[in-house]
Design an enzyme around this catalytic site. Structure first.
Site, PDB file in Angstrom:
ATOM      1  NE  ARG A  65      -1.031   2.490   2.909  1.00 41.56           N
ATOM      2  CZ  ARG A  65      -0.451   3.561   3.357  1.00 41.56           C
ATOM      3  NH1 ARG A  65      -0.431   4.783   2.697  1.00 41.56           N
ATOM      4  NH2 ARG A  65       0.165   3.573   4.570  1.00 41.56           N
ATOM      5  CG  HIS A  85       3.611   4.880   9.240  1.00 42.29           C
ATOM      6  ND1 HIS A  85       3.161   3.774   8.487  1.00 42.29           N
ATOM      7  CD2 HIS A  85       3.665   5.761   8.354  1.00 42.29           C
ATOM      8  CE1 HIS A  85       2.777   4.336   7.064  1.00 42.29           C
ATOM      9  NE2 HIS A  85       3.378   5.263   7.120  1.00 42.29           N
ATOM     10  CG  HIS A 116       7.349   7.517   5.376  1.00 38.91           C
ATOM     11  ND1 HIS A 116       7.310   7.206   4.010  1.00 38.91           N
ATOM     12  CD2 HIS A 116       6.069   7.713   5.989  1.00 38.91           C
ATOM     13  CE1 HIS A 116       5.652   6.688   3.822  1.00 38.91           C
ATOM     14  NE2 HIS A 116       5.236   7.044   5.101  1.00 38.91           N
ATOM     15  CB  CYS A 148       2.549  10.314   1.342  1.00 39.17           C
ATOM     16  SG  CYS A 148       0.951  10.916   1.130  1.00 39.17           S
TER      17      CYS A 148
HETATM   18  P1  HMG Z   1     -12.873  14.142  -3.113  1.00 39.49           P
HETATM   19  O1  HMG Z   1     -12.487  14.387  -4.494  1.00 39.49           O
HETATM   20  O2  HMG Z   1     -13.097  15.328  -2.439  1.00 39.49           O
HETATM   21  O3  HMG Z   1     -14.176  13.099  -3.191  1.00 39.49           O
HETATM   22  O4  HMG Z   1     -11.835  12.919  -2.612  1.00 39.49           O
HETATM   23  P2  HMG Z   1     -15.685  13.343  -3.452  1.00 39.49           P
HETATM   24  O5  HMG Z   1     -16.498  12.778  -2.086  1.00 39.49           O
HETATM   25  O6  HMG Z   1     -16.163  14.830  -3.652  1.00 39.49           O
HETATM   26  O7  HMG Z   1     -15.921  12.539  -4.553  1.00 39.49           O
HETATM   27  C1  HMG Z   1     -15.281  12.662  -6.003  1.00 39.49           C
HETATM   28  C2  HMG Z   1     -15.292  11.685  -6.989  1.00 39.49           C
HETATM   29  O8  HMG Z   1     -14.313  10.766  -6.060  1.00 39.49           O
HETATM   30  C3  HMG Z   1     -16.681  10.897  -7.030  1.00 39.49           C
HETATM   31  O9  HMG Z   1     -16.562  10.360  -8.097  1.00 39.49           O
HETATM   32  C4  HMG Z   1     -16.591   9.785  -6.024  1.00 39.49           C
HETATM   33  O10 HMG Z   1     -17.591   8.631  -6.196  1.00 39.49           O
HETATM   34  C5  HMG Z   1     -15.061   9.121  -6.046  1.00 39.49           C
HETATM   35  P3  HMG Z   1     -17.210  11.020  -9.534  1.00 39.49           P
HETATM   36  O11 HMG Z   1     -18.656  11.146  -9.119  1.00 39.49           O
HETATM   37  O12 HMG Z   1     -16.672  12.438  -9.622  1.00 39.49           O
HETATM   38  O13 HMG Z   1     -16.914  10.007 -10.687  1.00 39.49           O
HETATM   39  N1  HMG Z   1     -14.610   8.749  -4.863  1.00 39.49           N
HETATM   40  C6  HMG Z   1     -14.195   7.564  -4.659  1.00 39.49           C
HETATM   41  N2  HMG Z   1     -13.723   6.429  -5.473  1.00 39.49           N
HETATM   42  C7  HMG Z   1     -13.353   5.507  -5.157  1.00 39.49           C
HETATM   43  N3  HMG Z   1     -13.138   5.309  -3.818  1.00 39.49           N
HETATM   44  C8  HMG Z   1     -13.424   5.890  -2.821  1.00 39.49           C
HETATM   45  C9  HMG Z   1     -13.976   7.183  -3.283  1.00 39.49           C
HETATM   46  N4  HMG Z   1     -14.429   8.201  -2.652  1.00 39.49           N
HETATM   47  C10 HMG Z   1     -14.973   9.123  -3.540  1.00 39.49           C
HETATM   48  N5  HMG Z   1     -13.138   5.706  -1.488  1.00 39.49           N
HETATM   49  C11 HMG Z   1     -11.057  11.375  -1.181  1.00 39.49           C
HETATM   50  C12 HMG Z   1     -11.802  12.755  -1.309  1.00 39.49           C
HETATM   51  C13 HMG Z   1     -10.534  11.249   0.312  1.00 39.49           C
HETATM   52  C14 HMG Z   1     -11.804  10.247  -1.630  1.00 39.49           C
HETATM   53  C15 HMG Z   1      -9.748  11.593  -1.990  1.00 39.49           C
HETATM   54  O14 HMG Z   1      -9.082  12.893  -1.415  1.00 39.49           O
HETATM   55  C16 HMG Z   1      -8.649  10.715  -1.776  1.00 39.49           C
HETATM   56  O15 HMG Z   1      -9.065   9.473  -2.246  1.00 39.49           O
HETATM   57  N6  HMG Z   1      -7.604  10.661  -0.942  1.00 39.49           N
HETATM   58  C17 HMG Z   1      -6.701   9.664  -0.939  1.00 39.49           C
HETATM   59  C18 HMG Z   1      -5.355  10.151  -0.660  1.00 39.49           C
HETATM   60  C19 HMG Z   1      -4.434   8.936  -0.456  1.00 39.49           C
HETATM   61  O16 HMG Z   1      -4.874   7.982  -0.584  1.00 39.49           O
HETATM   62  N7  HMG Z   1      -3.367   9.329   0.082  1.00 39.49           N
HETATM   63  C20 HMG Z   1      -2.269   8.343   0.399  1.00 39.49           C
HETATM   64  C21 HMG Z   1      -2.633   7.495   1.744  1.00 39.49           C
HETATM   65  S1  HMG Z   1      -2.256   8.293   3.177  1.00 39.49           S
HETATM   66  C22 HMG Z   1      -0.708   8.027   3.661  1.00 39.49           C
HETATM   67  O17 HMG Z   1       0.056   7.661   2.752  1.00 39.49           O
HETATM   68  C23 HMG Z   1      -0.070   8.446   4.936  1.00 39.49           C
HETATM   69  C24 HMG Z   1       0.064   7.103   5.791  1.00 39.49           C
HETATM   70  O18 HMG Z   1       0.927   6.187   4.917  1.00 39.49           O
HETATM   71  C25 HMG Z   1       0.664   7.799   7.264  1.00 39.49           C
HETATM   72  C26 HMG Z   1       1.794   8.565   7.052  1.00 39.49           C
HETATM   73  O19 HMG Z   1       2.973   8.127   6.328  1.00 39.49           O
HETATM   74  O20 HMG Z   1       1.747   9.535   7.634  1.00 39.49           O
HETATM   75  C27 HMG Z   1      -1.146   6.596   5.807  1.00 39.49           C
HETATM   76 MG    MG Z   2       3.011   6.432   5.181  1.00 34.79          MG
END
Ligand code: HMG
Ligand code: MG
Length: 287
Positions: free
Chosen positions: A13, A205, A207, A238
């Site tokens: 992931r 966690h 990095h 990220c």
């Molecule tokens: P948004 O654009 O504000 O969402 O994104 P929305 O609710 O307005 O929806 C917009 C579109 O996204 C819609 O589709 C939804 O259906 C779709 P459309 O009608 O335009 O075709 N949508 C989805 N599709 C699939 N799966 C879903 C989903 N939700 C909405 N779950 C959202 C908000 C949170 C979804 C977006 O910002 C996002 O996906 N962000 C993810 C970012 C991410 O994954 N970052 C990396 C992980 S975090 C990390 O790495 C840190 C960590 O490792 C810890 C650390 O190191 O600190 C955990």
């Molecule tokens: Mg991370």
């Protein structure tokens, strides 16, 4: 205090979400199967997030459907909202993780909402998870530094950790998202946190941008933490934390644990072979 340490393998992931080259779903599946065969008992396999935000993990459903489920292994996924939680259930995730941030700026860039709004999104996730007896893990990102807002106040981290635990997370993983946390920062953060929450409810966690992840893990161990996230081959970062390197490598953490007298249950020789495979699949497109 126990000398058993639990490693949460986040490479499929956190590692693969940041790879510039596309990795084939079949290679991701093979990687996850090989990781399970090393004795890792907790594998964060993918994320059900908006594929427009993280195209690298757009095949989350296919990956979850394609892996061989090993007995005793928890296959978890990241979910940002109810839509992600519903997909996690549909694809039989054993556990889900919600991810919050201690920095408002990071929350906006990473999940397009404020910290407050993110908790409103998490509530229905937890309800649905509990209805289905799925454990929920929490993350708090940017525990010392934010790529957009600079230094983060330790008190802000404590607040988010407590909110995640109150919400129903069984554990909160402390994310050094940029990989630049210094041991003295981690030490003072832990001092503050452990006045409020038990060490068993926390995970590390890290990095490894500054090469201090193992020093920070050693400090966490001394403070009583026994769960650490790591990424095979040190893959990843990220997409919303520019400049951040991958998580500390799983093979480095498992080796260090063995050196320090802690038991991970992981076959190190096999893990080293898997780290070679992990690096091959991310560089395959460059050949
Ligand atoms: P948004 O654009 O504000 O969402 O994104 P929305 O609710 O307005 O929806 C917009 C579109 O996204 C819609 O589709 C939804 O259906 C779709 P459309 O009608 O335009 O075709 N949508 C989805 N599709 C699939 N799966 C879903 C989903 N939700 C909405 N779950 C959202 C908000 C949170 C979804 C977006 O910002 C996002 O996906 N962000 C993810 C970012 C991410 O994954 N970052 C990396 C992980 S975090 C990390 O790495 C840190 C960590 O490792 C810890 C650390 O190191 O600190 C955990
Ligand atoms: Mg991370």
């Amino acid at each position: 205090m126990s000398d058993a340490v639990r490693i949460v393998e986040v490479g499929p992931r956190d590692g693969l979400q940041n790879e510039p080259n596309p990795v084939a779903s079949k290679d991701k599946i093979e990687l996850i199967n090989q990781l399970a065969a090393c004795g890792l008992t907790h594998i964060e396999a993918t994320s059900f997030v908006n594929p427009r935000w993280v195209p690298q993990l757009a095949d989350a459903g296919a990956v979850m459907d394609g892996i061989r489920r090993s007995a005793g292994v928890t296959y978890s996924v990241l979910v940002p909202n109810l839509k992600g939680m519903q997909a996690a259930l549909q694809h039989a995730a054993d556990e889900v993780a919600v991810f919050a941030a201690a920095s408002e700026a990071f929350s906006q860039k990473n999940i397009n909402c404020s910290i407050e709004e993110s908790f409103a999104r998490f509530a229905p996730i937890v309800d649905l998870a509990q209805e289905n007896a799925i454990p929920v893990r929490g993350y708090v990102s940017t525990i010392t530094d934010c790529p957009y807002a600079g230094a983060v106040a330790p008190q802000a981290v404590v607040e988010v950790v407590e909110r995640l635990l109150d919400l129903g997370c069984y554990e909160v993983s402390l994310g050094d998202t940029l990989g630049k946390a210094k041991p003295d920062q981690i030490e003072s953060l832990l001092e503050l946190l452990l006045k409020r929450v038990p060490a068993q409810a926390l995970a590390g966690h890290f990095h490894d941008t500054s090469g201090q992840a193992l020093d920070n893990i050693e400090l966490c161990l001394a403070a009583g933490l026994r769960t650490f996230d790591a990424s095979i081959g040190g893959l990843g970062g990220c997409p919303y934390a520019p400049g951040a390197q991958g998580n500390v490598a799983t093979e480095a953490v498992c080796q260090a644990m063995a050196d320090w007298g802690f038991e991970t249950g992981v076959d190190l020789e096999r893990l080293t072979q898997v780290s070679v495979f992990a690096r091959q699949i991310v560089s395959a497109q460059q050949d």
